[in-house]
Write an enzyme that holds these catalytic residues in place. Structure first.
Site, short mmCIF file in Angstrom:
data_model
loop_
_atom_site.label_atom_id
_atom_site.label_comp_id
_atom_site.label_asym_id
_atom_site.label_seq_id
_atom_site.Cartn_x
_atom_site.Cartn_y
_atom_site.Cartn_z
N GLN A 31 -3.33 -7.87 6.03
CA GLN A 31 -4.56 -7.47 6.05
C GLN A 31 -4.97 -7.90 4.72
OE1 GLN A 31 -3.36 -3.65 8.25
NE2 GLN A 31 -5.72 -3.57 7.96
N SER B 67 3.80 -8.05 4.63
CA SER B 67 3.00 -6.81 5.53
C SER B 67 3.13 -7.16 7.12
CB SER B 67 2.12 -6.42 4.93
OG SER B 67 1.65 -5.10 5.45
N LEU B 68 1.71 -6.92 7.42
CA LEU B 68 1.59 -7.67 8.90
C LEU B 68 1.99 -8.87 8.85
CD1 LEU B 68 -0.03 -7.22 11.49
CD2 LEU B 68 -1.98 -7.94 10.43
N HIS C 243 2.41 1.45 3.76
CA HIS C 243 3.77 1.19 3.11
C HIS C 243 4.31 2.46 2.16
CE1 HIS C 243 3.84 -2.70 4.60
NE2 HIS C 243 2.65 -2.90 4.18
N ARG D 257 0.86 -0.75 16.34
CA ARG D 257 1.09 -0.42 14.94
C ARG D 257 -0.13 -0.25 14.28
NH1 ARG D 257 1.05 -3.75 10.09
NH2 ARG D 257 2.79 -3.41 8.88
N GLN E 209 9.33 -1.06 7.68
CA GLN E 209 8.43 -1.60 6.73
C GLN E 209 6.90 -0.89 6.73
OE1 GLN E 209 5.65 -3.92 8.66
NE2 GLN E 209 6.21 -5.91 7.45
#
Length: 308
Positions: free
Chosen positions: A10, A91-92, A200, A116, A249
């Site tokens: 993102q 991340s994603l 996170h 998610r 994560q």
């Protein structure tokens, strides 16, 4: 020396981000059509036309970025590109990396990242969490700044993006307090990020728990290409560890500086950013100047990468 692929998360999304590649690569719109059928709405129209507020909504951004990364990967392979020695995602982007590494079906990943996003948004109501990028301080100074401004609330360093660029997340009031005091602590800037969830950090623990349950029902195979994970900067030893790392994560930091340096230590000297934008290439320059990075954002850059 070898090449690795990196996949953005993102923050790299923008209206029209896939238009140029789609003009001469039919696989781009084919991939978005596949995702749209799964999601039940026209994902391509949101990516191509907006509005920006809709694309930037977490529950749409996550499937959009996954699809953009997979579509770019497919375009790369269709033009004669070869598979890399390893992959990683920010991340994603780790989900995109796992799809391209053969560990997860694209269709499963689309529904998974949609869930998610839903879990993350449900964990913290809009406005109660925040994130900010802190520029000009080393990692330890940012962690100290978090401790000094938490005042009993959640406030953590969560994205180690590059030397002197660390993102913090937590309760909105704590993040705002840190941003106000950052310059006095030596930071060049503290920039509140336009996000709807504090990714996170510990506030995402409920989302991590839901994700752990959700992942039990997802088929995961052994990776055909090694994937370096955000949580521990290592390659998972089996499919169950992949599930565990993906769940963790959501509420644990993205260790991106270590990830890029780990690749360099494994003889990677070139990165290809597979997805819209060139955010990760920009970070790579700040992390390790011995590694080149090419963003696969149009046919010219793909041709450059193929020649290289």
């Amino acid at each position: 020396m070898s090449t690795a692929f990196i996949f953005p998360g993102q923050g790299s999304q923008s209206i029209g981000m896939m238009d140029t590649l789609a003009e001469s690569n039919p696989v781009i719109q084919e991939t978005f059509s596949e995702a749209s059928d799964i999601l039940g709405y026209d994902l391509w129209s949101v990516v191509a036309e907006g509005p920006a507020e809709k694309l930037n909504s977490t529950e749409i951004t996550q499937p959009a970025m996954l699809t953009a990364g997979v579509a770019t990967w497919r375009a790369w392979l269709a033009t004669g590109g070869t598979k890399p020695s390893m992959v990683a995602g920010h991340s994603l982007g780790e989900y995109t990396a796992l799809v391209c590494a053969g560990a997860m079906n694209f269709s499963d990943a689309v529904t998974l990242v949609a869930d998610r996003a839903s879990f993350m948004q449900a964990a913290v109501p809009v406005g109660e969490g925040a994130m900010a990028a802190i520029l000009g301080l080393d990692d330890e100074s940012v962690r100290t700044l978090c401790q000094d401004n938490a005042a009993g609330e959640v406030l953590e360093a969560v994205n180690y993006n590059a030397p002197g660029q660390v993102v913090v997340a937590g309760s909105a009031s704590a993040v705002n307090r840190l941003a106000e005091n950052a310059k006095a602590a030596g930071a060049k800037r503290a920039l509140i990020l336009p996000v709807s969830v504090p990714s996170h950090c510990a506030l995402m623990k409920p989302a991590s728990e839901k994700m752990a349950e959700r992942l039990k029902n997802v088929a995961i195979s052994a990776c055909e290409i090694p994937v370096i994970h955000n949580v521990n900067v290592k390659v998972a030893v089996n499919e169950n560890e992949i599930r565990d790392l993906l769940a963790r994560q959501i509420s644990e930091p993205v260790r991106w500086v270590e990830t890029v340096n780990s690749m360099a230590q494994q003889d990677v000297n070139k990165l290809l950013e597979c997805g819209p934008g060139k955010v990760l290439c920009g970070l790579t320059k700040r992390i390790n100047r011995d590694i080149g990075c090419i963003p696969l954002i149009n046919n010219d850059s793909i041709a450059t990468a193929l020649e290289a």
